[in-house]
Write a protein that holds these residues in place. Structure first.
Motif, PDB file in Angstrom:
ATOM      1  N   ALA A 217      76.954  43.386  38.956  1.00 25.05           N
ATOM      2  CA  ALA A 217      77.180  44.977  39.999  1.00 25.05           C
ATOM      3  C   ALA A 217      77.981  45.307  38.146  1.00 25.05           C
ATOM      4  N   ILE A 218      77.757  46.861  39.399  1.00 30.97           N
ATOM      5  CA  ILE A 218      77.892  48.264  38.706  1.00 30.97           C
ATOM      6  C   ILE A 218      79.198  48.850  39.183  1.00 30.97           C
ATOM      7  N   SER A 219      80.185  49.690  38.689  1.00 32.32           N
ATOM      8  CA  SER A 219      81.338  50.491  39.200  1.00 32.32           C
ATOM      9  C   SER A 219      80.553  51.625  39.505  1.00 32.32           C
ATOM     10  N   ARG A 220      81.270  52.866  40.312  1.00 37.14           N
ATOM     11  CA  ARG A 220      80.459  53.998  41.025  1.00 37.14           C
ATOM     12  C   ARG A 220      80.926  54.588  39.458  1.00 37.14           C
TER      13      ARG A 220
ATOM     14  N   THR B 197      78.632  59.238  31.485  1.00 37.70           N
ATOM     15  CA  THR B 197      78.416  58.444  31.062  1.00 37.70           C
ATOM     16  C   THR B 197      78.519  56.471  31.146  1.00 37.70           C
ATOM     17  N   TYR B 198      79.862  56.848  32.028  1.00 35.19           N
ATOM     18  CA  TYR B 198      80.531  55.522  31.778  1.00 35.19           C
ATOM     19  C   TYR B 198      80.705  54.735  33.543  1.00 35.19           C
ATOM     20  N   TYR B 199      80.154  53.604  33.477  1.00 33.77           N
ATOM     21  CA  TYR B 199      80.128  52.318  34.458  1.00 33.77           C
ATOM     22  C   TYR B 199      80.574  51.177  33.767  1.00 33.77           C
ATOM     23  N   ALA B 200      81.541  50.452  34.999  1.00 33.24           N
ATOM     24  CA  ALA B 200      82.058  49.171  34.678  1.00 33.24           C
ATOM     25  C   ALA B 200      80.584  48.117  34.678  1.00 33.24           C
TER      26      ALA B 200
ATOM     27  N   ARG C 247      72.092  52.038  36.867  1.00 28.74           N
ATOM     28  CA  ARG C 247      72.376  52.883  38.398  1.00 28.74           C
ATOM     29  C   ARG C 247      71.614  54.081  37.374  1.00 28.74           C
ATOM     30  N   ASP C 248      71.624  54.832  38.001  1.00 31.33           N
ATOM     31  CA  ASP C 248      70.826  56.400  38.240  1.00 31.33           C
ATOM     32  C   ASP C 248      70.698  57.062  39.046  1.00 31.33           C
ATOM     33  N   ASN C 249      71.521  57.569  38.983  1.00 32.27           N
ATOM     34  CA  ASN C 249      72.649  58.449  40.517  1.00 32.27           C
ATOM     35  C   ASN C 249      71.490  59.833  40.734  1.00 32.27           C
TER      36      ASN C 249
END
Length: 128
Positions: free
Chosen positions: A50-53, A58-61, A76-78
Motif C-alpha cells: 500500500a502507498i499513501s497519498r 516526493t514523500y509517500y508512506a 505512484r505517478d500522480n
C-alpha cells in the motif's frame, strides 16, 4: 466513481521480474490511498502493498506484506494517474490474480474492507 484497470501481468520464470500498472479514470488518484492485493486459486484475497497519498513533493508512506518485503516496490505517478507494483525475484508462490484498489480515506491499509474501488485484476504466473 473511480475506474481502475490493471495491466502488466503475464508468465515469468522464477527469479524474473514484472511491473504491474494500475491506471485510473473518472477521478484523480492524488488524494487516494492505494493498495495492491492478490488472490491465488482456493485462497482468500491477501494484502501485498500500500502507498499513501502524497505527504509532500516526493514523500509517500509505504507498507508491505512480509512475504514480499525487499522484493516488491509500490510507487505512484500522480501526473499519470497510475500506481505501479515492481515485482523482482519472483517465486512460484507469487502466482495469483493481482488487484489494485483505492481508498477514499487515504489510509495506508492492509484491510480489504478499507478500499472503495477495485480493478478487475491481472494474472501473474511464476513458473519454477
Amino acid at each position: 466513481q473511480v475506474q481502475l484497470v490493471e495491466s502488466g501481468g503475464g508468465l515469468v520464470q522464477a527469479g524474473g521480474s514484472l511491473r504491474l500498472s494500475c491506471a485510473a479514470s473518472g477521478r484523480t488518484l492524488r488524494s487516494y490511498g492505494m493498495g495492491w492485493f492478490r488472490q491465488a486459486p482456493g485462497k482468500e484475497r491477501e494484502f501485498v502493498a500500500a502507498i499513501s497519498r502524497s505527504g509532500g513533493p516526493t514523500y509517500y508512506a509505504t507498507y508491505y506484506a512480509d512475504s514480499v518485503k525487499g522484493r516488491f516496490t509500490i510507487s505512484r505517478d500522480n501526473a499519470k494517474n497510475t500506481v505501479y507494483l515492481q515485482m523482482n525475484s519472483l517465486k512460484p508462490e507469487d502466482t495469483a490474480v493481482y488487484y489494485c484498489a483505492a481508498d477514499s480515506y487515504s489510509r495506508v491499509s492492509f484491510v480489504t474492507g478499507d478500499y472503495d474501488y477495485w480493478g478487475q485484476g491481472t494474472q501473474v504466473t511464476v513458473s519454477s
